[in-house]
Design a protein around this motif. Structure first.
Motif, PDB file in Angstrom:
ATOM      1  N   ARG A 230      -1.997 -25.860-101.535  1.00 41.50           N
ATOM      2  CA  ARG A 230      -2.558 -25.748-100.199  1.00 41.50           C
ATOM      3  C   ARG A 230      -3.772 -26.665-100.080  1.00 41.50           C
ATOM      4  NH1 ARG A 230      -5.447 -20.547 -98.410  1.00 41.50           N
ATOM      5  NH2 ARG A 230      -6.279 -22.102 -96.995  1.00 41.50           N
TER       6      ARG A 230
ATOM      7  N   PRO B 194     -10.983 -22.256 -88.890  1.00 40.22           N
ATOM      8  CA  PRO B 194     -10.015 -23.351 -88.734  1.00 40.22           C
ATOM      9  C   PRO B 194      -8.785 -22.908 -87.946  1.00 40.22           C
ATOM     10  CG  PRO B 194     -10.659 -23.086 -91.033  1.00 40.22           C
ATOM     11  CD  PRO B 194     -11.193 -21.909 -90.289  1.00 40.22           C
ATOM     12  N   ARG B 195      -8.301 -23.784 -87.106  1.00 38.66           N
ATOM     13  CA  ARG B 195      -7.115 -23.439 -86.321  1.00 38.66           C
ATOM     14  C   ARG B 195      -5.878 -23.433 -87.211  1.00 38.66           C
ATOM     15  NH1 ARG B 195      -7.937 -28.157 -82.156  1.00 38.66           N
ATOM     16  NH2 ARG B 195     -10.061 -27.787 -82.845  1.00 38.66           N
ATOM     17  N   PHE B 196      -4.863 -22.716 -86.770  1.00 39.72           N
ATOM     18  CA  PHE B 196      -3.633 -22.587 -87.541  1.00 39.72           C
ATOM     19  C   PHE B 196      -2.509 -23.277 -86.784  1.00 39.72           C
ATOM     20  CE2 PHE B 196       0.255 -20.637 -88.941  1.00 39.72           C
ATOM     21  CZ  PHE B 196       0.086 -20.549 -90.302  1.00 39.72           C
ATOM     22  N   PRO B 197      -2.109 -24.470 -87.216  1.00 43.55           N
ATOM     23  CA  PRO B 197      -1.054 -25.151 -86.476  1.00 43.55           C
ATOM     24  C   PRO B 197       0.298 -24.470 -86.683  1.00 43.55           C
ATOM     25  CG  PRO B 197      -1.654 -26.416 -88.422  1.00 43.55           C
ATOM     26  CD  PRO B 197      -2.581 -25.242 -88.368  1.00 43.55           C
ATOM     27  N   THR B 198       1.137 -24.456 -85.654  1.00 42.54           N
ATOM     28  CA  THR B 198       2.451 -23.824 -85.779  1.00 42.54           C
ATOM     29  C   THR B 198       3.397 -24.769 -86.517  1.00 42.54           C
ATOM     30  OG1 THR B 198       3.302 -24.771 -83.744  1.00 42.54           O
ATOM     31  CG2 THR B 198       2.101 -22.694 -83.540  1.00 42.54           C
ATOM     32  N   VAL B 199       4.514 -24.206 -86.954  1.00 46.11           N
ATOM     33  CA  VAL B 199       5.523 -25.010 -87.650  1.00 46.11           C
ATOM     34  C   VAL B 199       5.950 -26.193 -86.776  1.00 46.11           C
ATOM     35  CG1 VAL B 199       7.927 -24.983 -88.426  1.00 46.11           C
ATOM     36  CG2 VAL B 199       6.346 -23.201 -89.193  1.00 46.11           C
ATOM     37  N   LEU B 200       6.131 -25.942 -85.487  1.00 45.11           N
ATOM     38  CA  LEU B 200       6.551 -27.039 -84.606  1.00 45.11           C
ATOM     39  C   LEU B 200       5.469 -28.110 -84.508  1.00 45.11           C
ATOM     40  CD1 LEU B 200       8.446 -25.487 -81.551  1.00 45.11           C
ATOM     41  CD2 LEU B 200       9.284 -26.200 -83.785  1.00 45.11           C
ATOM     42  N   GLN B 201       4.213 -27.676 -84.419  1.00 42.78           N
ATOM     43  CA  GLN B 201       3.117 -28.650 -84.341  1.00 42.78           C
ATOM     44  C   GLN B 201       3.035 -29.474 -85.628  1.00 42.78           C
ATOM     45  OE1 GLN B 201      -0.024 -25.890 -83.404  1.00 42.78           O
ATOM     46  NE2 GLN B 201       0.321 -25.997 -81.190  1.00 42.78           N
TER      47      GLN B 201
ATOM     48  N   MET C  64       5.538 -30.166 -87.643  1.00 43.39           N
ATOM     49  CA  MET C  64       6.664 -31.103 -87.695  1.00 43.39           C
ATOM     50  C   MET C  64       6.453 -32.272 -86.733  1.00 43.39           C
ATOM     51  SD  MET C  64       9.911 -28.753 -88.359  1.00 43.39           S
ATOM     52  CE  MET C  64      10.113 -28.077 -89.987  1.00 43.39           C
ATOM     53  N   ALA C  65       5.864 -31.963 -85.590  1.00 44.68           N
ATOM     54  CA  ALA C  65       5.634 -33.024 -84.607  1.00 44.68           C
ATOM     55  C   ALA C  65       4.595 -34.026 -85.114  1.00 44.68           C
ATOM     56  CB  ALA C  65       5.189 -32.415 -83.281  1.00 44.68           C
TER      57      ALA C  65
END
Lengths: 671, 270
Positions: free
Chosen positions: B39, B191-198, B200-201
């Motif tokens: 991580r 810290p922000r938590f990016p989504t799986v889609l974010q 991948m994008a």
């Protein structure tokens, strides 16, 4: 309403030219009504973010729902307080509406054509029916006004508009009777079958009202009656009264029972194939809701049925499902981003237990809005520390505890169960679940289950470290991509090892594997342990011989009971055990109260006055049971915690149904 | 965008084993790294978050730089980009696992000197695994720029930053001219938590990889070789619980037993 046939020329407004303004008024009001309906449903281009879901069903099903919920109004009848007002108002409204239509057709269509309704016994019965239903209507309205003004139940906030509507309806009803009485008096006719009208006529006669004053009063009242009725029609789209139209529509498109499966806004595998990840998820504004969800907002009649059964509301959180729907409804014709300050705490307080949805008389499902709003919060990074932590755990460790999944191998060895690498015959996959892996209290449930299976001659296998979280907390927090990432990995594991049947002791794993994996392509049969135990008892594969002398009460898990309808199996299991006496809590079966863990609430704290588990524990204690039986590890944990923190009362044992059954098979530790 | 112009911010991150999942070998006490995922260090995530917030406020861009043993898991670099970094530079060296803070700082400094331009460098207070808390300081030294550690809040005033530094018993407000290096801990942000889609994008954003030779180091030089510190071993000392049962019925009796036991064991002196 009572303005029955105007047979005297003096009272025939058609004759003295008053019909035209009435027609004009009617057309104007109808136009206003239609414009209002259009304005409320017209919303900027619907986005694809929210799918219509499992709303529909075959036409026959829709009609059956219409009969059950819109006409017979099953869910209204269930609440005695609303039944006494809604029933007479509804039936009075329907019968008077049909009656008024008949009279209008009679007076303004048939008679000008020289046709006339026969004035025989049938007509007299018709008049009497109208009068009786009119009376019921007026009484219902009066009771409703009394409730609003003097009783003020918690779910009926002070609302001048609602009160005004009731007063206008009362004016329409009452003026109808006075009109009928005046007509009888002025025509000097006796129509005793018009029971209410005749009574009013008698009163008027006693008051010695001069005949010309009577004529003026008649004209005034007639116009009041008509203007009030048509005016209400014109403004109805902007009032809760709109549910007269929107509720039946919603009942035809919404599912009758809450679904355990959340909507699937995209398919991660397809996105990865196409390489396009710029999918919008969740609802940032009303425009992001499907037309069905918007209709749902307009179908809400502010009954408060949802709020009455909501565990989050009962424990003083920021959530009232009724208020949530009302806040969204106020924005229903706006494309502006929603004011999240009003919503953020509320949506995270929801346990997605489905009680609101199962109670709603017009089949509105508040949890659909919660889920779409949560998805938007996740996409916009409004998560807070604890929920971020859960998602980080699910990402890194692929379980919500954040612990190393390698211990699943050790657990398989401890339970003596084979993992895929070992060449041993297995009958089914025992899905251990994260709780039994990482929480020693829940591990006892897995141990009991394995003993029962052993008695029944069933050879289970486990996945070991290949078992990942089913994804329930990720999906319910609103991180759909993470949910699908976990789900697809698990589905791939099932396929690789030819898994056909899965046993789980967790209601959340059951719901997700059974309902939600299907849409992602899983072809597995999933059975909840209580159901398997019931089947084994039915087949005689296990015979509980050792008595378990307990007075037991069952806490239905929302995700096995209400959302999947499995309320009978755990009861059958308990009934099969000698010495165990089953007693029910006030709320049980599909109407059971949540333990507080659902909707991923187990994994973060919600600001509240009291814990849901404590309220539920008091309900259990009220049965004077010695044993509280659960069928889901998270209910077990929540209720045990509640028991430990509730000082008063007799300490109650909290055990999973597998532990109780293993005892009765002479296998578990004695209670 | 602020009147003082956009900022180019470099964030140094380290890919570490997820220490929360780390288990020690029961025999040797050595950490078992084989079944632990990697991580981004937690403080490094705070550093990145702060950089992205400053960019959102003032415009500019965020550049992530990392030194890794071989190619790090691609999803971690994508995660940094999804949080809001605009480009990533990965310095790959097979011996990076043995790099001490001195070597790491020299290599990062060499990489930063090859970047076109930057105004600000932000580092985590310390790494998740080694936690020497030296790389930020040594990097500032190597770059010859001022360093402010323990930053808990950052404001901008033209070409100056106003930095709140949380010290043990007080908060010090320091104004410092850019260029500048900050080190941050968990206190500064969530810290922000990016989504799986974010995540991948984010694969559309540019990533560059470097070898030490590309940064001007001599052929044969390695991160481990540049290190002044040699790690002899890492192990978890065995912990033995005493597991003393305290019998008794009722809270009062058990509490007495516990109190007696604590005295007997010398854990409480009375």
């Amino acid at each position: 309403m009572g303005w029955s046939s105007a047979s005297s020329p003096a009272l025939d407004f058609r004759a003295n030219g008053s019909a035209l303004p009435m027609y004009v008024l009617f057309v104007v009001c109808l136009a206003l009504f239609l414009v209002g309906v259009w304005r409320r449903l017209r919303v900027p281009a619907p986005s694809a973010a929210s799918t219509a879901g499992n709303g529909s069903g075959k036409p026959g099903r829709r009609l059956a729902r219409l009969l059950e919920f819109a006409i017979l109004q099953r869910r209204i009848l269930r609440r005695r307080s609303s039944a006494w007002t809604h029933l007479p108002i509804f039936w009075g409204f329907v019968v008077l509406g049909l009656g008024s239509l008949t009279i209008m057709v009679d007076g303004y269509v048939l008679r000008p054509l020289g046709l006339d309704l026969p004035r025989g016994t049938a007509y007299e019965a018709f008049q009497m029916t109208l009068d009786l239903f009119g009376l019921a209507f007026v009484v219902g309205i009066v009771v409703a006004i009394h409730r609003r003004v003097w009783i003020r139940p918690e779910h009926k906030p002070h609302d001048n508009r609602a009160l005004a509507v009731l007063l206008v309806l009362l004016a329409i009803g009452a003026s109808g009777f006075v009109l009928e009485g005046l007509r009888l008096r002025l025509e000097d006719s006796a129509e005793p079958w018009a029971v209410a009208g005749s009574a009013v006529a008698t009163l008027i006669a006693a008051s010695r009202l001069p005949s010309d004053a009577g004529m003026i009063l008649y004209g005034l009242l007639w116009w009041t009656h008509v203007v009030a009725a048509f005016g209400l029609l014109a403004v109805a789209p902007f009032l809760p009264l709109r549910h007269v139209l929107t509720a039946p529509l919603n009942i035809m498109v919404a599912p009758a029972r809450p679904s355990g499966a959340l909507s699937t806004p995209f398919n991660l595998k397809e996105l990865m194939r196409s390489g396009r990840f710029d999918v919008k998820t969740g609802a940032a504004s009303i425009a992001d809701f499907s037309w069905r969800d918007r209709l749902g907002l307009l179908a809400c009649a502010d009954s408060g049925s949802c709020q009455d059964v909501c565990p989050a509301h009962a424990t003083g959180t920021a959530l009232s499902p009724m208020r949530l729907v009302a806040v969204l409804r106020d924005e229903v014709d706006s494309a502006e981003p929603l004011d999240r300050a009003l919503l953020e705490d509320a949506i995270w307080s929801c346990t997605l237990c489905g009680a609101c949805s199962a109670a709603c008389p017009t089949l509105v499902d508040p949890t659909r809005y919660v889920v779409e709003l949560r998805r938007d919060s996740v996409a916009a990074n409004r998560l807070g520390q604890q929920r971020t932590g859960v998602l980080a755990n699910l990402t890194l460790a692929r379980n919500p505890y954040g612990s190393n999944g390698a211990v699943r191998r050790d657990l398989a060895a401890q339970l003596g169960l084979p993992t895929p690498g070992e060449r041993r015959d297995v009958d089914m996959l025992y899905w251990i679940g994260c709780a039994a892996t990482f929480d020693s209290r829940v591990r006892a449930v897995a141990e009991a289950t394995v003993k029962i299976l052993d008695r029944a001659g069933i050879r289970p296998g486990v996945l070991g470290p290949a078992e990942l979280c089913c994804g329930d907390p990720a999906r319910r927090i609103g991180e759909e991509g993470l949910f699908q990432d976990l789900a697809f990995r698990n589905i791939e594991t099932f396929e690789r090892h030819g898994v056909k049947t899965i046993l789980t002791h967790c209601a959340h794993c059951f719901n997700t594997l059974h309902n939600e994996y299907r849409e992602l392509g899983a072809r597995v049969e999933v059975v909840h342990h209580a159901t398997l135990f019931r089947n084994l008892l039915d087949k005689g594969a296990i015979e509980p011989r050792r008595p378990v002398p307990e007075r037991a009460t069952l806490h239905d898990s929302c995700y096995a009971g209400r959302l999947n309808g499995a309320v009978e199996p755990p009861r059958a299991v308990l009934r099969s055990i000698a010495g165990t006496e089953l007693t029910e809590m006030g709320r049980s079966g599909e109407r059971a109260m949540c333990c507080g863990a659902g909707g991923a609430n187990y994994w973060y704290d919600v600001p509240r006055v009291e814990r849901i588990g404590s309220v539920r524990m008091r309900e259990a204690q009220a049965t004077r049971a010695s044993l509280l039986v659960t069928e889901c590890p998270f209910c077990l944990k929540m209720l045990e915690d509640a028991r430990n923190s509730t000082g008063d009362g007799v300490p109650m044992k909290v055990r999973d149904i597998a532990e109780v059954l293993a005892d009765a098979l002479g296998e578990g530790s004695a209670t | 965008m602020s009147a003082a112009g956009p900022l180019t911010i470099v964030v140094c991150i380290k890919v570490c084993p997820d220490t929360a999942q780390l288990r020690a070998d029961p025999r040797t006490g050595a950490p078992r790294l084989d079944d632990v995922p990697q991580r981004i260090g937690t403080f490094d995530e705070n550093a990145l978050e702060e950089a992205v917030r400053l960019k959102e406020q003032h415009g500019g861009k965020v550049v992530v730089v990392t030194l890794a043993a071989g190619a790090p898991p691609p999803e971690l670099i994508l995660k940094a980009l999804a949080i809001g970094a605009d480009e990533a530079h990965v310095i790959e060296d097979d011996s990076a696992g043995g790099a001490d803070p001195l070597a790491t700082a020299s290599i990062l400094a060499a990489a930063l000197s090859r970047l076109e331009h930057w105004d600000l460098v932000i580092c985590g207070e310390g790494s998740l695994d080694g936690y020497n808390r030296q790389v930020g300081l040594r990097l500032a030294e190597a770059l010859e720029i001022p360093v402010l550690t323990h930053a808990t809040h950052v404001d901008r005033r033209g070409r100056e930053l106003i930095v709140h530094r949380a010290l043990e018993d007080r908060t010090v407000l320091v104004a410092a001219a850019l260029p500048l290096l900050l080190t941050v801990g968990q206190e500064i942000n969530q810290p922000r938590f990016p989504t799986v889609l974010q995540i991948m994008a984010a694969s559309r954003k540019p990533t560059a990889s470097w070898r030490l030779a590309d940064l001007g180091f001599a052929e044969g030089e390695t991160a481990a070789g540049m290190s002044a510190v040699t790690t002899i071993g890492v192990f978890a000392p065995p912990e033995e619980r005493r597991r003393i049962p305290i019998p008794g019925s009722g809270a009062r009796e058990v509490a007495r037993g516990l109190a007696r036991c604590l005295f007997e064991q010398g854990l409480v002196k009375g």
